[in-house]
Design an enzyme around this catalytic site. Structure first.
Site, PDB file in Angstrom:
ATOM      1  N   HIS A   1      50.985   7.151 -11.091  1.00 26.37           N
ATOM      2  CA  HIS A   1      52.490   8.050 -11.769  1.00 26.37           C
ATOM      3  C   HIS A   1      52.566   8.457 -10.251  1.00 26.37           C
ATOM      4  O   HIS A   1      52.053   9.336 -10.124  1.00 26.37           O
ATOM      5  CB  HIS A   1      52.148   8.842 -13.060  1.00 26.37           C
ATOM      6  CG  HIS A   1      51.693   8.397 -14.180  1.00 26.37           C
ATOM      7  ND1 HIS A   1      53.262   9.204 -15.365  1.00 26.37           N
ATOM      8  CD2 HIS A   1      51.890   7.538 -14.662  1.00 26.37           C
ATOM      9  CE1 HIS A   1      52.886   9.058 -16.263  1.00 26.37           C
ATOM     10  NE2 HIS A   1      52.419   7.905 -16.032  1.00 26.37           N
TER      11      HIS A   1
ATOM     12  N   TYR B   1      56.809  18.359 -18.480  1.00 28.06           N
ATOM     13  CA  TYR B   1      56.438  19.420 -19.200  1.00 28.06           C
ATOM     14  C   TYR B   1      57.851  20.495 -19.489  1.00 28.06           C
ATOM     15  O   TYR B   1      58.155  20.822 -18.519  1.00 28.06           O
ATOM     16  CB  TYR B   1      55.519  20.608 -17.712  1.00 28.06           C
ATOM     17  CG  TYR B   1      54.266  20.113 -17.618  1.00 28.06           C
ATOM     18  CD1 TYR B   1      54.449  18.320 -16.637  1.00 28.06           C
ATOM     19  CD2 TYR B   1      53.553  20.203 -18.001  1.00 28.06           C
ATOM     20  CE1 TYR B   1      53.315  17.906 -16.283  1.00 28.06           C
ATOM     21  CE2 TYR B   1      51.813  20.019 -18.082  1.00 28.06           C
ATOM     22  CZ  TYR B   1      52.058  18.446 -16.945  1.00 28.06           C
ATOM     23  OH  TYR B   1      50.453  18.045 -16.334  1.00 28.06           O
TER      24      TYR B   1
ATOM     25  N   PRO C   1      44.362  23.384 -19.893  1.00 29.89           N
ATOM     26  CA  PRO C   1      45.490  22.111 -19.084  1.00 29.89           C
ATOM     27  C   PRO C   1      46.457  21.932 -18.707  1.00 29.89           C
ATOM     28  O   PRO C   1      46.507  21.001 -18.213  1.00 29.89           O
ATOM     29  CB  PRO C   1      45.113  21.492 -20.775  1.00 29.89           C
ATOM     30  CG  PRO C   1      45.478  22.493 -21.789  1.00 29.89           C
ATOM     31  CD  PRO C   1      45.124  24.210 -20.963  1.00 29.89           C
TER      32      PRO C   1
ATOM     33  N   LYS D   1      43.974  19.853 -14.656  1.00 27.53           N
ATOM     34  CA  LYS D   1      42.470  20.123 -13.874  1.00 27.53           C
ATOM     35  C   LYS D   1      40.795  19.586 -13.905  1.00 27.53           C
ATOM     36  O   LYS D   1      40.222  19.224 -13.168  1.00 27.53           O
ATOM     37  CB  LYS D   1      42.367  21.468 -12.699  1.00 27.53           C
ATOM     38  CG  LYS D   1      43.589  21.356 -12.132  1.00 27.53           C
ATOM     39  CD  LYS D   1      43.365  20.264 -10.070  1.00 27.53           C
ATOM     40  CE  LYS D   1      45.010  19.671  -9.966  1.00 27.53           C
ATOM     41  NZ  LYS D   1      45.297  17.948 -10.280  1.00 27.53           N
TER      42      LYS D   1
ATOM     43  N   TYR E   1      49.279  19.697  -7.302  1.00 26.82           N
ATOM     44  CA  TYR E   1      48.962  18.238  -8.592  1.00 26.82           C
ATOM     45  C   TYR E   1      48.094  16.820  -8.295  1.00 26.82           C
ATOM     46  O   TYR E   1      47.959  17.193  -9.325  1.00 26.82           O
ATOM     47  CB  TYR E   1      50.164  17.920  -9.685  1.00 26.82           C
ATOM     48  CG  TYR E   1      50.504  17.658 -10.437  1.00 26.82           C
ATOM     49  CD1 TYR E   1      50.549  18.443 -11.881  1.00 26.82           C
ATOM     50  CD2 TYR E   1      50.125  16.107 -10.887  1.00 26.82           C
ATOM     51  CE1 TYR E   1      50.178  17.810 -12.869  1.00 26.82           C
ATOM     52  CE2 TYR E   1      50.330  15.806 -11.914  1.00 26.82           C
ATOM     53  CZ  TYR E   1      50.416  16.256 -13.365  1.00 26.82           C
ATOM     54  OH  TYR E   1      50.067  15.875 -14.505  1.00 26.82           O
TER      55      TYR E   1
HETATM   56  C1  PHB Z   1      46.873  15.028 -22.179  1.00 27.40           C
HETATM   57  O1  PHB Z   1      47.297  13.711 -21.685  1.00 27.40           O
HETATM   58  O2  PHB Z   1      45.974  15.187 -22.794  1.00 27.40           O
HETATM   59  C2  PHB Z   1      47.569  15.870 -20.749  1.00 27.40           C
HETATM   60  C3  PHB Z   1      48.506  15.510 -19.311  1.00 27.40           C
HETATM   61  C4  PHB Z   1      48.172  16.305 -18.179  1.00 27.40           C
HETATM   62  C5  PHB Z   1      48.369  17.859 -18.829  1.00 27.40           C
HETATM   63  C6  PHB Z   1      47.296  18.245 -20.309  1.00 27.40           C
HETATM   64  C7  PHB Z   1      46.827  17.435 -20.764  1.00 27.40           C
HETATM   65  O3  PHB Z   1      48.949  18.785 -17.988  1.00 27.40           O
END
Ligand code: PHB
Ligand code: APR
Length: 390
Positions: free
Chosen positions: A72, A201, A293, A297, A385
């Site tokens: 990505h 997000y 989450p 990280k 990130y």
């Molecule tokens: C996930 O795909 O479970 C996931 C991806 C990004 C995040 C948290 C969880 O920031």
């Protein structure tokens, strides 16, 4: 029994440490409380920093990741209906992340360990650590009703937040720093194609949402929920409806719904223990710290911890020098705190807080507006990130 290092916990931290030490010629044994199947049934996050991919590649556990992992180059933030793409590749001079489930990382590392012949004992009960202040610690446990003891030179506490390693040193000057958040994430996994190529997000009046994925045919979605929420109150239909409201009509149109394979609620927490070394006991991964989450990280921090620890222990055994192990705690904590800061700031930016005054809501909006207008601000977000250097 005698081994150079006893690793407690067969999550990603313990398994990767085992692989790194094996590669460095250090003899380890892993003790895990649960069964192998139980460990592999846990659904966790799925974004790997390049540094984590490089470590898996260094130990030779990256074949499937190379085939199935999804590179990505960016991700999207959606704030009150406005979309902003963070072009990680452009903003970091070419860096990217790989979407690949933590469960798959764990499976690959378990198979890699089996192939290497290094031992691991599952369903080990009553694991206890002794004499860490001496040069000769030992670990005792029960397996199939029989008490056993392993003598060693060092113990790696990779047994997660609820493990015994950190509790063993609780009364020996361990300091903890913690922040809990007044909400959780309700996650749903489904065999439907993801709604977009990149993660989205979402900050919305109704609460945070995240559109993520595991593959081209498997999606992972989350919605912010009350801590007291019961997953039984969330039918799949209710989840999809709520998700669509939060992501807005444009993204909602691209969401393919389907029956859930897994649905669960996780609380959000920031937590750090200091120091990470007590004599010959070393804490790493979730045993030492938890991040919410939002910044993706958790697994990556576990990987950087065990990278530092493996280098330090390899030096200790090869050169009988304690310089590396003396520095492990400070070295790892420096990166841990930076990842804690980033995870906390992403969490504060993207969630709905019932306690927030209109002033704090305007602060969130202003931060988003700043990201929108400033390449420097976006570059700082992208730099964190993709992962700070190890
Ligand atoms: C996930 O795909 O479970 C996931 C991806 C990004 C995040 C948290 C969880 O920031
Ligand atoms: N004895 C032996 N094993 C134990 C004990 C114990 N007393 N207590 C816990 N364990 C095991 C757990 O069953 C688990 O398999 O330790 C392992 C710890 O694994 P994880 O919780 O996955 O922690 P870690 O390896 O540090 O991985 C960090 O996991 O939770 C996510 O966000 C986190 O992605 C990050 C990653």
């Amino acid at each position: 029994m005698r081994h150079q290092v006893v690793i407690i916990g067969s999550g990603p931290a313990g398994l990767l440490l085992g692989a790194l030490l094996h590669k460095a010629g250090v003899d380890t044994i892993i003790l895990e409380a649960k069964s192998r199947d139980y460990v592999l049934s846990r659904i966790r996050a799925g974004v790997l920093e390049q540094g984590t991919v490089d470590l898996l590649s260094h130990v030779g556990a990256d074949a499937r990741l190379r085939r199935e992992g999804l590179p990505h180059e960016g991700f999207c933030l959606c704030f009150d209906g406005e979309m902003l793409r963070i072009d990680m590749k452009d903003l970091t001079g070419g860096k990217q992340v790989t979407v690949y489930g933590q469960t798959e990382v764990t499976r690959d590392l378990m198979e890699h360990r089996d192939a290497s012949g290094a031992p691991a004992i599952y369903e080990a009960a009553d694991v206890a650590i002794h004499d860490t202040d001496t040069g000769h610690p030992c670990v005792t446990f029960t397996k199939d009703g029989r008490s056993q003891r392993i003598d060693c030179d060092a113990v790696a506490g990779c047994d997660g937040y609820h493990g015994i390693s950190r509790r063993t040193v609780e009364d020996r000057g361990l300091q903890t720093f913690e922040r809990t958040y007044p909400f959780g994430w309700l996650g749903l996994l489904a065999d439907v194609p993801p709604c977009a190529h990149e993660l989205i997000y979402v900050a919305h009046q109704r609460g945070f949402a995240l559109c993520s994925m595991r593959s081209h045919t498997r999606s992972r979605y989350y919605v912010q929920c009350e801590l007291t929420e019961d997953v039984a109150n969330w039918s799949d239909d209710r989840f999809w409806e709520e998700l669509k409201l939060r992501v807005g009509p444009e993204v909602a149109r691209t969401i393919v719904t389907g029956p859930s394979i897994e649905k669960s609620i996780a609380p959000l927490r920031s937590f750090v223990a200091e120091p990470l070394r007590f004599g010959r006991l070393f804490l790493a991964g979730d045993a030492a710290h938890i991040v919410p989450p939002t910044g993706a990280k958790g697994l990556n921090l576990a990987a950087s911890d065990v990278h530092y620890l493996s280098v330090a222990l390899a030096e200790f055994f090869a050169e009988r020098s304690s310089a590396g192990i003396d520095h492990y705690s400070a070295h790892a904590l420096d990166r841990i705190w930076k990842a804690e800061r980033f995870s906390w700031s992403m969490t504060m930016l993207m969630h709905r807080f019932d306690s927030h005054s209109p002033f704090e809501q305007r602060m969130q909006a202003a931060e988003f507006a700043y990201l929108r207008s400033s390449r420097t601000a976006r570059a700082a977000m992208a730099e964190n990130y993709v992962g700070l250097p190890m």
